[in-house]
Design an enzyme around this catalytic site. Structure first.
Site, PDB file in Angstrom:
ATOM      1  N   ASP A 130     -16.510  52.018  -2.772  1.00  0.00           N
ATOM      2  CA  ASP A 130     -17.715  51.327  -3.214  1.00  0.00           C
ATOM      3  C   ASP A 130     -18.734  51.450  -2.080  1.00  0.00           C
ATOM      4  O   ASP A 130     -18.722  50.677  -1.131  1.00  0.00           O
ATOM      5  CB  ASP A 130     -17.398  49.868  -3.538  1.00  0.00           C
ATOM      6  CG  ASP A 130     -18.640  49.104  -3.992  1.00  0.00           C
ATOM      7  OD1 ASP A 130     -19.752  49.667  -3.906  1.00  0.00           O
ATOM      8  OD2 ASP A 130     -18.488  47.950  -4.429  1.00  0.00           O
TER       9      ASP A 130
ATOM     10  N   LYS B 277     -28.204  50.073  -4.706  1.00  0.00           N
ATOM     11  CA  LYS B 277     -29.124  49.676  -3.642  1.00  0.00           C
ATOM     12  C   LYS B 277     -30.056  50.824  -3.199  1.00  0.00           C
ATOM     13  O   LYS B 277     -31.015  51.109  -3.899  1.00  0.00           O
ATOM     14  CB  LYS B 277     -28.342  49.034  -2.497  1.00  0.00           C
ATOM     15  CG  LYS B 277     -27.626  47.764  -3.031  1.00  0.00           C
ATOM     16  CD  LYS B 277     -27.115  46.791  -2.032  1.00  0.00           C
ATOM     17  CE  LYS B 277     -26.715  45.493  -2.747  1.00  0.00           C
ATOM     18  NZ  LYS B 277     -25.305  45.159  -2.731  1.00  0.00           N
TER      19      LYS B 277
ATOM     20  N   TYR C 146     -16.801  42.683  -2.009  1.00  0.00           N
ATOM     21  CA  TYR C 146     -17.534  42.361  -3.238  1.00  0.00           C
ATOM     22  C   TYR C 146     -17.859  43.658  -3.951  1.00  0.00           C
ATOM     23  O   TYR C 146     -18.327  44.615  -3.330  1.00  0.00           O
ATOM     24  CB  TYR C 146     -18.823  41.610  -2.884  1.00  0.00           C
ATOM     25  CG  TYR C 146     -19.704  41.281  -4.084  1.00  0.00           C
ATOM     26  CD1 TYR C 146     -19.284  40.346  -5.037  1.00  0.00           C
ATOM     27  CD2 TYR C 146     -20.949  41.889  -4.257  1.00  0.00           C
ATOM     28  CE1 TYR C 146     -20.097  40.037  -6.128  1.00  0.00           C
ATOM     29  CE2 TYR C 146     -21.756  41.580  -5.337  1.00  0.00           C
ATOM     30  CZ  TYR C 146     -21.326  40.654  -6.277  1.00  0.00           C
ATOM     31  OH  TYR C 146     -22.134  40.354  -7.357  1.00  0.00           O
TER      32      TYR C 146
HETATM   33  C1  LIG Z   1     -24.515  44.689  -4.007  1.00  0.00           C
HETATM   34  C2  LIG Z   1     -23.167  45.275  -4.192  1.00  0.00           C
HETATM   35  C3  LIG Z   1     -22.631  45.539  -5.478  1.00  0.00           C
HETATM   36  C4  LIG Z   1     -23.336  45.103  -6.735  1.00  0.00           C
HETATM   37  O1  LIG Z   1     -24.551  45.734  -6.933  1.00  0.00           O
HETATM   38  P1  LIG Z   1     -25.641  45.035  -7.903  1.00  0.00           P
HETATM   39  O2  LIG Z   1     -26.720  46.047  -7.987  1.00  0.00           O
HETATM   40  O3  LIG Z   1     -26.012  43.764  -7.243  1.00  0.00           O
HETATM   41  O4  LIG Z   1     -24.962  44.814  -9.213  1.00  0.00           O
HETATM   42  C5  LIG Z   1     -21.430  46.194  -5.559  1.00  0.00           C
HETATM   43  N1  LIG Z   1     -20.766  46.573  -4.460  1.00  0.00           N
HETATM   44  C6  LIG Z   1     -21.228  46.331  -3.217  1.00  0.00           C
HETATM   45  C7  LIG Z   1     -20.450  46.805  -2.034  1.00  0.00           C
HETATM   46  C8  LIG Z   1     -22.423  45.647  -3.058  1.00  0.00           C
HETATM   47  O5  LIG Z   1     -22.859  45.357  -1.813  1.00  0.00           O
END
Ligand SMILES: *Cc1c(COP(=O)(O)O)cnc(C)c1O
Length: 430
Positions: A239, A267, A144
């Site tokens: 990511d 995060k 994701y």
């Molecule tokens: C949570 C998450 C996102 C998105 O971040 P948001 O602040 O919710 O937009 C993107 N990549 C990864 C791996 C994530 O866990």
């Protein structure tokens, strides 16, 4: 468990907010209950509006590596707030945090702050496309990367939980520029990246997958990914929105010793306030406006409260021994968790790295999306309901990570193990 107040709020919320929640992962549909409304949180404990207390393993889905309401973070916010909450002009805190972030994450020479992980990944993909002059984004099934159009193809997290392969509203013209291939599969990776017909701008990967539950990559897979993208002039994007400041100060790239071209952060970086970031080599980052033609902007980017919270958080995790202690505690917990499952004879697979883990209700190793999907989600739902009613807050989905924070002490973890033992016992008897 009393939940009259939560139920009342939820009923009202459903009238004015779609599904009653501002992010679909918070709805507890897949585990067969209604969401609890939170009144406050401190350390590793969360208190709901009915006064129930829970040991928290969600940690706001990752940010709360210090636990909730850490005194230094709260003090930094309280100190910054009276000086103004947004300027729309540069402020010193942005420079300070950028220096600290670049110093912490091995591959970062320059970093641009945004307000969410979604913005970070969306902007990194645009930059990779602008830099290479190519169009195709390659991602991996079950990963994701936020909810930008390009990434909602075989995505993880809430998308799996709700059982939707893509999303209506994302045009085919955009989807055709995204290729999703299996995680941890070196052969398919090589065949795809070497396909001369494809015009690949970048590969984006969760260097440890956290959004199909925790799936740790084989080192050979990550190394092959690095070698091939270097050889073929494809931009490699890690990511690290979950893994950044989680698996080590420098994230998964430090832990595995493999450096991407671009890194996305989110995060933890905001200490619980809305912050994301993307960064990498100067040569690539210099293509962003105003230095270069790739446009990306944000009214609230580099927000002074968010920068202050991020700085306070980073200063703590940079202290010597922080990650060693977290590692040791998480290992202690995971070892006992696995033993509890074995004793109860409930078939489970526990995937863990550092302070992130997922206990899958399945018998076969979980190495990719397909094997994750074999997990028994009904069992997970039963486990979730039993745990929440005994005071342990887990993610309302099998396909998410549980996080241990610096605020969990042995007593909290022991209690959680006891609750798990009785929950597993009920599961094996049912
Ligand atoms: C949570 C998450 C996102 C998105 O971040 P948001 O602040 O919710 O937009 C993107 N990549 C990864 C791996 C994530 O866990």
């Amino acid at each position: 468990m009393k939940m009259d107040k939560s139920s009342a709020y939820f009923e009202k919320a459903c009238q004015v907010i779609p599904g009653g929640v501002n992010s679909p992962v918070r709805a507890c549909k897949s585990v067969g209950c209604d969401p609890l409304f939170v009144a406050s949180a401190k350390g590793c404990m969360v208190t709901d509006v009915d006064g129930n207390e829970f040991i928290d393993f969600v940690g706001s889905w990752g940010p709360m590596i210090l636990g909730h309401s850490h005194p230094d973070v709260i003090a930094a916010i309280c100190d910054a707030a009276p000086k103004g909450t947004s300027f729309g002009a540069p402020c010193p805190l942005e420079v300070e945090l950028a220096e600290l972030v670049c110093d912490s994450v091995p591959s970062l020479e320059k970093v641009r702050f945004v307000s969410s992980g979604t913005e970070a990944t969306m902007s990194a993909a645009r930059l990779a496309r602008g830099y290479t002059g190519r169009n195709i984004v390659v991602k991996f099934d079950g990963c994701y990367h936020g909810h930008a159009d390009s990434f909602l193809v075989k995505a993880g997290s809430g998308v799996i939980t709700l059982g939707i392969p893509g999303s209506p509203g994302v045009p085919d013209d955009i989807v055709k520029n995204t290729l999703s291939i299996p995680y941890n599969n070196v052969e398919i990776l090589e065949a795809t990246l070497r396909d001369a017909k494809l015009d690949i701008a970048c590969v984006i990967v969760e260097p440890v997958a956290g959004n199909m539950g925790v799936v740790v990559p084989e080192l050979a897979f990550l190394q092959k990914l690095r070698d091939l993208t270097s050889e073929l002039g494809i931009v490699l994007i890690f990511d690290e929105v979950i893994t950044g400041f989680r698996l080590a100060l420098g994230g998964a790239q430090e832990r595995f010793g493999i450096l991407p071209d671009l890194t996305c952060l989110g995060k933890i970086i905001g200490g619980g306030l809305p912050v994301g970031a993307y960064g990498g080599r100067k040569e690539i980052m210099d293509n962003i406006a105003p230095d270069g033609p790739v446009y990306q902007a944000g009214t609230l980017s580099g927000n002074p409260l968010a920068m202050a919270a991020g700085l306070a958080m980073l200063k703590i995790v940079r202290q010597a021994g922080f990650y060693d202690e977290l590692e040791e505690k998480s290992d202690w917990f995971a070892t006992r968790l696995a033993a509890v499952a074995a004793t109860a004879q409930v078939p489970t697979v526990l995937n863990r790295i550092g302070s992130m883990m997922t206990c899958f209700f399945t018998e076969t190793p979980v190495t990719d999306f397909e094997s994750a999907m074999k997990a028994d989600t009904e069992r997970y739902a039963q486990h979730f309901r039993q745990m929440i009613s005994s005071g342990v807050w887990l993610a309302p989905s099998q396909f998410e990570a549980a996080f241990v924070s610096a605020a969990h002490d042995r007593n909290h973890l022991k209690k959680a193990l006891d609750m798990t033992e009785s929950s597993f016992k009920k599961i094996s008897e049912s």
